[in-house]
Design a protein around this motif. Structure first.
Motif, PDB file in Angstrom:
ATOM      1  N   ALA A  28       0.825  -1.213   0.000  1.00  0.00           N
ATOM      2  CA  ALA A  28       0.000   0.000   0.000  1.00  0.00           C
ATOM      3  C   ALA A  28       0.856   1.258   0.000  1.00  0.00           C
ATOM      4  N   GLY A  29       2.011   1.191   0.645  1.00  0.00           N
ATOM      5  CA  GLY A  29       2.841   2.392   0.753  1.00  0.00           C
ATOM      6  C   GLY A  29       3.779   2.580  -0.427  1.00  0.00           C
ATOM      7  N   CYS A  30       3.807   1.609  -1.349  1.00  0.00           N
ATOM      8  CA  CYS A  30       4.761   1.714  -2.455  1.00  0.00           C
ATOM      9  C   CYS A  30       4.202   2.605  -3.553  1.00  0.00           C
ATOM     10  N   GLY A  31       4.987   2.803  -4.569  1.00  0.00           N
ATOM     11  CA  GLY A  31       4.493   3.589  -5.690  1.00  0.00           C
ATOM     12  C   GLY A  31       5.200   4.909  -5.764  1.00  0.00           C
ATOM     13  N   GLU A  32       4.914   5.638  -6.814  1.00  0.00           N
ATOM     14  CA  GLU A  32       5.656   6.856  -7.102  1.00  0.00           C
ATOM     15  C   GLU A  32       5.388   7.925  -6.048  1.00  0.00           C
ATOM     16  N   HIS A  33       4.088   8.105  -5.674  1.00  0.00           N
ATOM     17  CA  HIS A  33       3.747   9.116  -4.677  1.00  0.00           C
ATOM     18  C   HIS A  33       3.153   8.442  -3.471  1.00  0.00           C
ATOM     19  N   ALA A  34       3.955   8.116  -2.512  1.00  0.00           N
ATOM     20  CA  ALA A  34       3.465   7.448  -1.320  1.00  0.00           C
ATOM     21  C   ALA A  34       4.559   7.475  -0.281  1.00  0.00           C
ATOM     22  N   VAL A  35       4.328   6.752   0.826  1.00  0.00           N
ATOM     23  CA  VAL A  35       5.261   6.802   1.949  1.00  0.00           C
ATOM     24  C   VAL A  35       6.669   6.386   1.505  1.00  0.00           C
ATOM     25  N   LEU A  36       6.755   5.410   0.600  1.00  0.00           N
ATOM     26  CA  LEU A  36       8.070   4.933   0.188  1.00  0.00           C
ATOM     27  C   LEU A  36       8.602   5.675  -1.028  1.00  0.00           C
ATOM     28  N   GLY A  37       7.885   6.690  -1.486  1.00  0.00           N
ATOM     29  CA  GLY A  37       8.383   7.505  -2.589  1.00  0.00           C
ATOM     30  C   GLY A  37       8.512   8.935  -2.129  1.00  0.00           C
ATOM     31  N   PRO A  38       9.415   9.215  -1.153  1.00  0.00           N
ATOM     32  CA  PRO A  38       9.499  10.562  -0.584  1.00  0.00           C
ATOM     33  C   PRO A  38       9.912  11.578  -1.641  1.00  0.00           C
ATOM     34  N   ASP A  39       9.374  12.787  -1.534  1.00  0.00           N
ATOM     35  CA  ASP A  39       9.669  13.812  -2.525  1.00  0.00           C
ATOM     36  C   ASP A  39      10.128  15.108  -1.867  1.00  0.00           C
ATOM     37  N   GLY A  40      10.661  15.001  -0.658  1.00  0.00           N
ATOM     38  CA  GLY A  40      11.174  16.175   0.040  1.00  0.00           C
ATOM     39  C   GLY A  40      12.151  15.729   1.109  1.00  0.00           C
ATOM     40  N   PRO A  41      13.006  16.651   1.584  1.00  0.00           N
ATOM     41  CA  PRO A  41      14.064  16.263   2.538  1.00  0.00           C
ATOM     42  C   PRO A  41      13.532  15.594   3.808  1.00  0.00           C
ATOM     43  N   ALA A  42      12.449  16.135   4.388  1.00  0.00           N
ATOM     44  CA  ALA A  42      11.943  15.568   5.646  1.00  0.00           C
ATOM     45  C   ALA A  42      11.445  14.150   5.417  1.00  0.00           C
TER      46      ALA A  42
END
Ligand code: CUA
Length: 350
Positions: A28-42
């Motif tokens: 559920a958390g995988c994928g381009e925009h999700a928990v495992l696809g972080p898009d920022g430093p934090a």
């Protein structure tokens, strides 16, 4: 030889459903925009910590299992040791000492080291001070929507919006978090970890988007019947688009242009709407519900519950309780003509 007995249907269902549910949870958390696809430093440092913990758990757990397997294998092969003779320490006592050493090393020293390392890493993530060039925003949680306040920037006055807001790409944004009623939690998984909003206590969270795009957020603390429908979106845009956004949203509402828009505005001001909502540039200055000055520029209504089109907006104004039961907006008594005029006016609030 007889064939094995057929599996019972319930057992067969379980055999399919349980692994499928586990796989769904894991993926559920995988994928381009999700928990495992972080898009920022934090979000990235949280993802790093998560991976570190996961890998450490596998390595340490695997090590213990290997040790256990070795002990069982060795214990099974070793003959019973006779007691020592002539003052010499018995074979068994030497073994006992080295086993005690192993227990102390693996059961005390190693866990203390691992927990200390994880605590240090976690504290590093929590101690995320906003840099001086950060944009400051104030987000206030309400049952069940998000109030977002932008400060004045140079000649541009500050303004308030709701549920959908825009940030400049690549620039840190320090968000001050408060609650107007109960405990909520601001969760924008692509960009940062969760941060709670409490009444009477202010928290802070720093987000930053590496790429332009729209990020979906969600209240992550059970706050009432419509907790699940307390969504928000953050759109990251280039600096010039962000400047245009500030100018546009700081402006007062467009004055009504047509007869229908004028009648709609009159209905808004004379009916209960103005008691709860603000439309800057009019006499409506209520603060209980979202600021509607630029309502038509939002993609959704009701904090993500329905698209912002005339049909859904009409249903919402007439009786939002049918679309989001338990929200704080009461049904608004309007004649059909008033409702139509009001919708024309609201749709003009670009
Ligand atoms: Cu607000 Cu859940």
């Amino acid at each position: 030889m007889s064939a094995p007995p057929p599996r019972r249907p319930a057992a067969r269902r379980r055999a399919v459903v349980v692994p499928a549910a586990l796989a769904a949870l894991l993926l559920a958390g995988c994928g381009e925009h999700a928990v495992l696809g972080p898009d920022g430093p934090a979000a990235r440092s949280i993802a790093r910590l998560g991976w570190f913990m996961l890998i450490a758990a596998f390595v340490i757990g695997g090590g213990y299992l290997l040790g256990l397997g070795y002990a069982l294998w060795r214990g099974g092969r070793r003959p019973a040791t006779p007691p020592g003779e002539g003052g010499r320490p018995a074979h068994g006592e030497r073994d006992e000492r080295s086993e005690r050493g192993l227990v102390v090393a693996g059961g005390v020293v190693l866990p203390v080291l691992v927990i200390a390392a994880l605590t240090t890493l976690s504290l590093n993530i929590l101690n995320d001070r906003p840099p001086p060039d950060a944009l400051s925003l104030h987000v206030i949680g309400h049952r069940y929507w998000w109030e977002v306040r932008y400060p004045a920037a140079g000649a541009t006055p500050g303004f308030t919006t709701a549920n959908e807001f825009v940030i400049p790409v690549g620039r840190p944004v320090a968000i001050t978090l408060d609650s107007a009623d109960v405990q909520h939690s601001f969760w924008l998984p692509d960009l940062a970890g969760k941060m709670d909003l409490y009444p009477g206590r202010t928290n802070q969270l720093v987000i930053q988007a590496d790429h332009t795009g729209r990020y979906r957020g969600q209240c992550a603390e059970l706050c009432g019947v419509q907790h699940a429908n307390m969504a928000f979106t953050v759109q990251a845009v280039p600096p010039d688009e962000f400047a245009a956004y500030l100018t546009h949203h700081a402006a007062l509402a467009a004055p009504p242009d047509t007869d229908a828009e004028r009648a709609g505005q009159a209905a808004f001001l004379s009916r209960p709407c103005a008691g709860c909502h603000t439309i800057r540039g009019t006499a409506a200055a209520g603060e209980l519900g979202p600021d509607l000055t630029h309502l038509a520029s939002r993609r959704t209504i009701g904090a993500g519950v329905a698209p912002n089109d005339r049909g859904h907006l009409g249903g919402w104004v007439a009786n939002s309780q049918t679309m989001k039961p338990g929200n704080e907006m009461p049904p608004v008594p309007l004649t059909p003509q008033q409702l139509q005029d009001l919708l024309v006016y609201l749709e003009s609030l670009e």
